[in-house]
Design a protein around this motif. Structure first.
Motif, short mmCIF file in Angstrom:
data_model
loop_
_atom_site.label_atom_id
_atom_site.label_comp_id
_atom_site.label_asym_id
_atom_site.label_seq_id
_atom_site.Cartn_x
_atom_site.Cartn_y
_atom_site.Cartn_z
N GLN A 1 92.59 121.67 20.99
CA GLN A 1 93.03 120.69 21.76
C GLN A 1 93.03 118.88 21.63
OE1 GLN A 1 89.49 121.05 23.57
NE2 GLN A 1 89.94 122.60 24.89
N PHE A 2 92.68 118.34 20.54
CA PHE A 2 93.29 117.63 19.90
C PHE A 2 94.73 117.52 19.68
CE2 PHE A 2 93.80 115.49 15.92
CZ PHE A 2 94.07 113.47 16.33
N LEU A 3 95.03 118.34 18.74
CA LEU A 3 95.87 118.30 18.24
C LEU A 3 97.73 118.29 19.42
CD1 LEU A 3 95.49 120.67 14.68
CD2 LEU A 3 96.72 118.24 14.64
N GLU A 4 97.20 119.93 20.68
CA GLU A 4 98.12 119.48 21.24
C GLU A 4 98.56 118.87 22.08
OE1 GLU A 4 98.40 123.65 24.06
OE2 GLU A 4 96.53 122.46 24.04
N SER A 5 97.68 117.80 22.14
CA SER A 5 97.78 116.10 23.12
C SER A 5 98.90 115.28 21.95
CB SER A 5 96.45 115.80 22.89
OG SER A 5 95.86 115.62 22.01
N HIS A 6 98.36 115.33 20.36
CA HIS A 6 98.82 114.59 19.95
C HIS A 6 100.27 114.15 19.70
CE1 HIS A 6 99.59 112.09 16.51
NE2 HIS A 6 97.64 111.82 15.68
N MET B 1 91.15 129.89 12.43
CA MET B 1 91.65 129.15 12.45
C MET B 1 93.05 129.43 13.37
SD MET B 1 91.60 130.49 8.83
CE MET B 1 93.23 130.20 8.63
N LEU B 2 94.10 128.01 12.98
CA LEU B 2 94.95 127.47 13.29
C LEU B 2 95.54 127.09 12.45
CD1 LEU B 2 95.13 123.98 13.90
CD2 LEU B 2 93.03 124.70 14.76
N SER B 3 97.25 126.89 12.96
CA SER B 3 98.19 126.22 12.14
C SER B 3 99.31 125.52 13.55
CB SER B 3 99.43 127.65 12.32
OG SER B 3 98.98 128.34 11.46
N PHE B 4 100.09 124.89 12.68
CA PHE B 4 100.60 123.49 13.66
C PHE B 4 101.70 123.04 13.11
CE2 PHE B 4 97.54 120.25 11.28
CZ PHE B 4 98.10 119.12 11.40
N THR B 5 102.91 122.94 14.15
CA THR B 5 103.46 122.63 13.38
C THR B 5 103.86 121.07 13.52
OG1 THR B 5 105.35 123.27 15.21
CG2 THR B 5 105.00 124.33 13.05
N LEU B 6 104.88 120.02 13.29
CA LEU B 6 105.17 118.71 13.03
C LEU B 6 106.56 118.39 13.43
CD1 LEU B 6 101.97 117.85 9.76
CD2 LEU B 6 102.67 116.34 12.43
N LYS B 7 106.43 117.21 13.75
CA LYS B 7 107.74 116.87 14.40
C LYS B 7 108.14 115.47 13.18
CE LYS B 7 106.78 115.79 19.09
NZ LYS B 7 106.32 115.34 20.34
N GLY B 8 109.79 116.03 12.91
CA GLY B 8 109.92 115.76 11.52
C GLY B 8 110.28 116.60 10.06
N GLY B 9 109.70 117.74 10.75
CA GLY B 9 110.34 118.40 9.36
C GLY B 9 109.38 118.31 8.22
N GLU B 10 109.85 119.39 6.98
CA GLU B 10 108.86 119.50 6.23
C GLU B 10 108.48 118.68 5.50
OE1 GLU B 10 109.60 121.96 2.00
OE2 GLU B 10 111.05 121.45 2.89
N VAL C 1 102.95 115.74 17.13
CA VAL C 1 102.50 117.73 17.05
C VAL C 1 103.86 118.33 17.80
CG1 VAL C 1 100.78 119.79 16.93
CG2 VAL C 1 100.15 117.31 16.19
N GLU C 2 104.61 119.19 16.72
CA GLU C 2 105.26 120.17 17.93
C GLU C 2 104.77 121.12 18.64
OE1 GLU C 2 109.39 120.86 15.68
OE2 GLU C 2 108.58 122.74 16.27
N SER C 3 104.04 121.46 17.72
CA SER C 3 103.11 122.74 18.95
C SER C 3 102.19 123.35 17.60
CB SER C 3 104.54 124.06 18.81
OG SER C 3 104.29 125.06 17.96
N VAL C 4 101.24 123.91 18.35
CA VAL C 4 99.32 124.16 17.99
C VAL C 4 99.38 125.92 17.90
CG1 VAL C 4 97.16 124.15 18.14
CG2 VAL C 4 98.62 121.83 18.06
N SER D 1 96.09 128.49 26.19
CA SER D 1 96.15 128.40 27.33
C SER D 1 97.93 128.74 27.19
CB SER D 1 96.12 128.41 28.76
OG SER D 1 96.15 126.62 28.86
N SER D 2 98.13 127.57 26.24
CA SER D 2 99.76 127.66 26.09
C SER D 2 100.08 128.32 25.24
CB SER D 2 99.79 126.68 25.16
OG SER D 2 98.92 126.03 24.12
N HIS D 3 99.25 129.50 24.03
CA HIS D 3 99.56 130.55 23.61
C HIS D 3 99.89 131.33 24.02
CE1 HIS D 3 98.89 133.81 20.34
NE2 HIS D 3 99.01 132.63 19.39
N PRO D 4 100.88 131.87 23.26
CA PRO D 4 101.64 133.35 24.03
C PRO D 4 101.34 134.51 24.60
CG PRO D 4 103.01 132.49 22.80
CD PRO D 4 101.90 131.82 22.30
N GLN D 5 100.02 134.62 23.77
CA GLN D 5 99.32 136.00 24.10
C GLN D 5 97.98 135.72 24.35
OE1 GLN D 5 100.56 136.32 20.13
NE2 GLN D 5 102.85 136.87 21.59
N HIS D 6 97.16 133.82 24.92
CA HIS D 6 96.38 133.75 25.55
C HIS D 6 96.02 135.04 25.58
CE1 HIS D 6 93.28 131.13 26.67
NE2 HIS D 6 93.56 131.69 27.98
N ALA D 7 96.57 135.58 26.95
CA ALA D 7 95.66 136.35 28.07
C ALA D 7 95.10 137.77 26.89
CB ALA D 7 96.12 136.99 29.11
#
Length: 372
Positions: A262-267, A297-306, A270-273, A279-285
């Protein structure tokens, strides 16, 4: 019994001679024969069976609600035993983001022996199109590593049943505390017990748990015994000891992971979590329907690339910059670097194993790493 009680008692056997409440470690590699040459104790040679491994396999089977378990020296050894049990020419359907260790195992060790396709197993049409007369196994991994995709286990099982195909589920990320694949119809569950079962990043192991004692299971047992990729009595002892706290550890891991996601999603950086508890996860349901907890376990992507991702992972202080997962300490890694040149993982992705530190310290560490 409830799972907390199973975790404590199903892997323990009171010693008959000393009455020790905690089962001792039996280090002997060989066991004395009876006068008639038999083995009334049930043990002859530790590659075939050992009292500590028996206890470990008993608790693993009960945690997953299975008929029997087989313990191995690593998760890869457990997966390999499934592949080795199949007749040459058998076709396996695997997820397109299958754990790279097992994916590479198939590509490097079983090329020309088994057939395999890596597809989107969540798409029923695609799955059905790839079924062949020689398809023997559909391998699923949910949540997946490292994209945290969720596979609808019941849906895959439904397709598999129509074609008399076995379903094996890698349940390492979820643990039996968060997901019970056998209860959802899977035929077999695989674990890297190095991870949450061990829980302290200090031993290796793997396991398979079957829903029934079939001819196929006996073939896997033969691979285990003849191949000899089994855990030592000491490793079995420590796994049993660690499993006693598994339910309570996993709850702490999951709680921390949800808050961190939740923290990362609001940062803003951060591009995506990728975390199934959001609830934003495509298969949350789907995750809500088949999981009792969303894992740690979680993964997140960052704006700005590698470059930005590597900058962040090199700035962490509380998280350890290391591969693996399931230990009490939090880990973070640039996953694409780990997986090598053929990786399909985004290069701005960081994979996180959320540990049991205080959540405020974990959030503060990420805040300072992303502020630089």
């Amino acid at each position: 019994m409830k799972i907390e009680t199973i975790a404590i008692h199903a892997g323990n056997h009171t010693d008959a001679s000393s009455k020790a409440v905690v089962q001792p470690i039996v280090m002997s590699t060989t066991f004395e024969r009876d006068e008639d040459g038999g083995f009334s104790s049930g043990y002859s040679y530790s590659r075939a069976a050992n009292p500590n491994r028996t206890s470990l396999e008993n608790v693993l089977a009960k945690l997953e609600g299975g008929a029997e378990a087989a313990a191995f020296s690593s998760g890869n050894a457990a997966g390999m035993s499934v592949f080795q049990s199949l007749a040459p020419g058998t076709h396996i359907i695997c997820p397109d983001d299958m754990y790279h260790g097992l994916r590479n195992q198939l590509k490097m060790l079983f090329e020309g022996i088994l057939e395999f396709d890596f597809i989107d197993v969540n798409n029923s049409d695609v799955l059905t199109e790839h079924i062949k007369p020689n398809t023997g196994v559909i391998w699923i991994e949910t949540p997946s590593n490292p994209l945290l995709k969720i596979t609808d286990i019941k849906k895959v099982v439904s397709v598999a049943r129509q074609h008399h195909i076995k379903v094996v589920c890698d349940n390492t990320f979820a643990t039996p505390l968060c997901q019970q694949p056998l209860a959802l119809g899977a035929d077999m569950v695989m674990h890297s017990s190095t991870k949450y079962f061990g829980g302290h990043s200090d031993l290796m192991g793997g396991a398979l748990i079957t829903t029934e004692k079939s001819d196929w299971w006996e073939k896997i047992r033969n691979v285990q015994t003849m191949g000899g990729a089994v855990p030592s009595p000491m490793d079995c002892y420590y796994l049993v000891r660690s499993i006693k706290t598994l339910p309570y550890r996993v709850r702490g891991h999951v709680s921390n992971a949800q808050l961190l996601a939740q923290f990362l999603e609001s940062h803003p950086r951060v591009e995506s979590v990728m975390y199934p508890g959001l609830s934003s996860h495509p298969q949350h349901a789907i995750a809500r329907a088949q999981m009792s907890g969303f894992g740690a376990m979680l993964s997140f992507t960052l704006k700005g690339g590698e470059d930005e991702a590597k900058k962040v992972v090199n700035a962490i202080r509380v998280f350890a910059r290391a591969t693996s997962l399931g230990g009490v300490e939090s880990l973070m890694e640039h996953r694409a670097t780990v997986e090598g040149p053929d990786t399909k993982t985004p290069f701005n992705l960081l994979r996180v194993s959320v540990g049991l530190e205080h959540i405020d310290d974990l959030i503060a560490d990420l805040e300072q790493a992303m502020a630089k």
